[in-house]
Design an enzyme around this catalytic site. Structure first.
Site, PDB file in Angstrom:
ATOM      1  N   CYS A  73       0.881  -1.179   0.000  1.00 38.02           N
ATOM      2  CA  CYS A  73       0.000   0.000   0.000  1.00 38.02           C
ATOM      3  C   CYS A  73       0.913   1.222   0.000  1.00 38.02           C
ATOM      4  CB  CYS A  73      -0.882  -0.019   1.248  1.00 38.02           C
ATOM      5  SG  CYS A  73      -1.937   1.433   1.382  1.00 38.02           S
ATOM      6  N   GLY A  74       0.936   1.935  -1.112  1.00 39.62           N
ATOM      7  CA  GLY A  74       1.891   3.047  -1.242  1.00 39.62           C
ATOM      8  C   GLY A  74       1.533   4.238  -0.370  1.00 39.62           C
ATOM      9  N   ASN A 162       1.350  -5.522  -5.503  1.00 35.38           N
ATOM     10  CA  ASN A 162      -0.086  -5.830  -5.606  1.00 35.38           C
ATOM     11  C   ASN A 162      -0.532  -5.600  -7.051  1.00 35.38           C
ATOM     12  OD1 ASN A 162       0.333  -3.055  -5.319  1.00 35.38           O
ATOM     13  ND2 ASN A 162      -1.628  -2.723  -4.293  1.00 35.38           N
ATOM     14  N   GLU A 217     -10.261   0.466  -6.133  1.00 36.31           N
ATOM     15  CA  GLU A 217      -9.342  -0.426  -5.421  1.00 36.31           C
ATOM     16  C   GLU A 217      -9.978  -1.776  -5.081  1.00 36.31           C
ATOM     17  OE1 GLU A 217      -6.748   0.605  -2.274  1.00 36.31           O
ATOM     18  OE2 GLU A 217      -6.981   2.751  -2.639  1.00 36.31           O
ATOM     19  N   ARG A 218      -9.218  -2.819  -5.317  1.00 42.62           N
ATOM     20  CA  ARG A 218      -9.602  -4.159  -4.845  1.00 42.62           C
ATOM     21  C   ARG A 218      -9.839  -4.097  -3.342  1.00 42.62           C
ATOM     22  NH1 ARG A 218      -5.190  -8.983  -4.882  1.00 42.62           N
ATOM     23  NH2 ARG A 218      -4.077  -7.402  -3.652  1.00 42.62           N
ATOM     24  N   CYS A 226      -4.819   5.855  -4.901  1.00 44.91           N
ATOM     25  CA  CYS A 226      -4.182   4.561  -4.591  1.00 44.91           C
ATOM     26  C   CYS A 226      -2.707   4.717  -4.942  1.00 44.91           C
ATOM     27  CB  CYS A 226      -4.841   3.456  -5.421  1.00 44.91           C
ATOM     28  SG  CYS A 226      -4.048   1.854  -5.239  1.00 44.91           S
ATOM     29  N   GLY A 227      -1.861   4.692  -3.925  1.00 44.26           N
ATOM     30  CA  GLY A 227      -0.442   5.018  -4.129  1.00 44.26           C
ATOM     31  C   GLY A 227       0.261   4.085  -5.094  1.00 44.26           C
TER      32      GLY A 227
END
Ligand SMILES: N[C@H](CCC[C@H](N)C(=O)O)C(=O)O
Length: 320
Positions: A73-74, A162, A217-218, A226-227
């Site tokens: 997760c960025g 991811n 986002e999933r 979403c980074g």
């Protein structure tokens, strides 16, 4: 026992951040899903767990709003970086994540004294098996039309680590989320292409070394940012020669970040630079397998972040 946790955000992607000395202490998937419910003070996009590490200064685990765990997760790693660096009184360190130990550093502020951090994004792969994704028994999917998805959007699939599916879209598609919603919902349900789901981003070039990215986002749905998706999109934009290698500004509904892309003959070095804002301090109790959450006090940091939102809005007004 009352325990403390933080509500934080990176580019408007909000998380609860909780430090534990014992990774076996709770069912993090159930706790994360419960914390992220809208009924819990508006909820959040995920839970960031900070835990001890044998190989790095600390370990980060990421639980999505639906209780699923992600490998990276960025936006969240920037918030964890700030939390750990302040705890250690350092300006850089290594954070252990599911598939890589990543360098994180404190950076000069993006603007308006906003706390700013950089995180390494790795490993990177275009092999469909690393998402995983199945499509015509292909090994990669780079800048291709996928008729079952769309007759005119060209997609690229990449894991960082991811999974991300990135579509280069027209102004009409970036102004309307209907197609993206329908495709992402299909790919995150029972389907023949992405058995573990996938983060679906639509990317639109808006200027010199500038792109706009919106992500479904999933495990969450549409988020402000979403980074990992923004960084992956910046990489794809260099491969498609929409921007040059180097520093790309990625705008999103929650603000903007800087993504650094270096390509050493197919070995990609990616860095994500952006805010790490602490919104408020919370506490929770866990009694008889029931949690209760209490908002203790807000920080005053969101006020400073508003300047970045206003700058972004002025930039995107040209899009409409
Ligand atoms: N939903 C993502 C995890 C969170 C990634 C995102 N919040 C980021 O900043 O990279 C997934 O299931 O792969």
């Amino acid at each position: 026992m009352v325990e403390n946790l933080l509500k934080v955000h990176g580019s408007g992607n909000t998380f609860y951040l909780y430090e534990t000395a014992d990774e076996t202490a709770m069912d993090w998937f159930k706790f994360g899903e419960w914390l992220c419910r809208k009924s819990n003070d508006g909820g959040a996009d995920g839970l960031l767990l900070v835990a001890p590490s044998n190989v790095a200064t600390a370990k980060m685990r990421v639980i999505n709003a639906d209780g699923s765990e992600a490998s990276m997760c960025g936006n969240g790693l920037r918030c964890v970086a700030r939390y750990v660096l302040e705890r250690e009184n350092k300006t850089s360190c290594i954070i252990e994540t599911m598939k890589a130990n990543l360098l994180v550093t404190e950076e000069p502020s993006l603007m308006n004294e906003i706390p700013t951090y950089a995180v390494q994004i790795a490993p990177v792969s275009f092999e469909l098996a690393t998402l995983p994704m199945n499509y015509n028994a292909q090994h990669t999917l780079i800048d291709e039309c996928i008729p079952p998805f769309s007759m005119d959007i060209r997609f690229t699939a990449v894991s960082v680590p991811n999974p991300h599916l990135i579509g280069l879209v027209s102004k009409e598609e970036i102004l309307s989320a209907a197609h993206q919603q329908q495709l992402a919902s299909m790919l995150n349900g029972e389907n023949d292409y992405t058995p573990d789901g996938v983060n679906v981003s639509y990317m639109y070039p808006i200027g010199q070394q500038e792109i706009y990215v919106r992500t479904f986002e999933r495990g969450v749905g549409f988020t402000n940012a979403c980074g990992t998706a923004m960084t992956a999109s910046a990489l794809v934009a260099t491969l498609l020669h929409l921007v040059e290698e180097g520093t790309i500004t990625v705008f999103n509904p929650g603000g903007f970040v800087k993504c650094e892309v270096k390509n050493n003959n197919g070995e990609y070095h990616l860095r994500l630079i952006g805010n790490a804002t602490f919104i408020a301090h919370y506490s929770f109790e866990h009694v008889n397998d029931k949690w209760t959450l209490n908002k203790d006090r807000e920080t005053n940091e969101q006020h400073a972040y508003q300047a970045l939102i206003d700058f972004t809005a002025s930039k995107l007004s040209a899009l409409a």
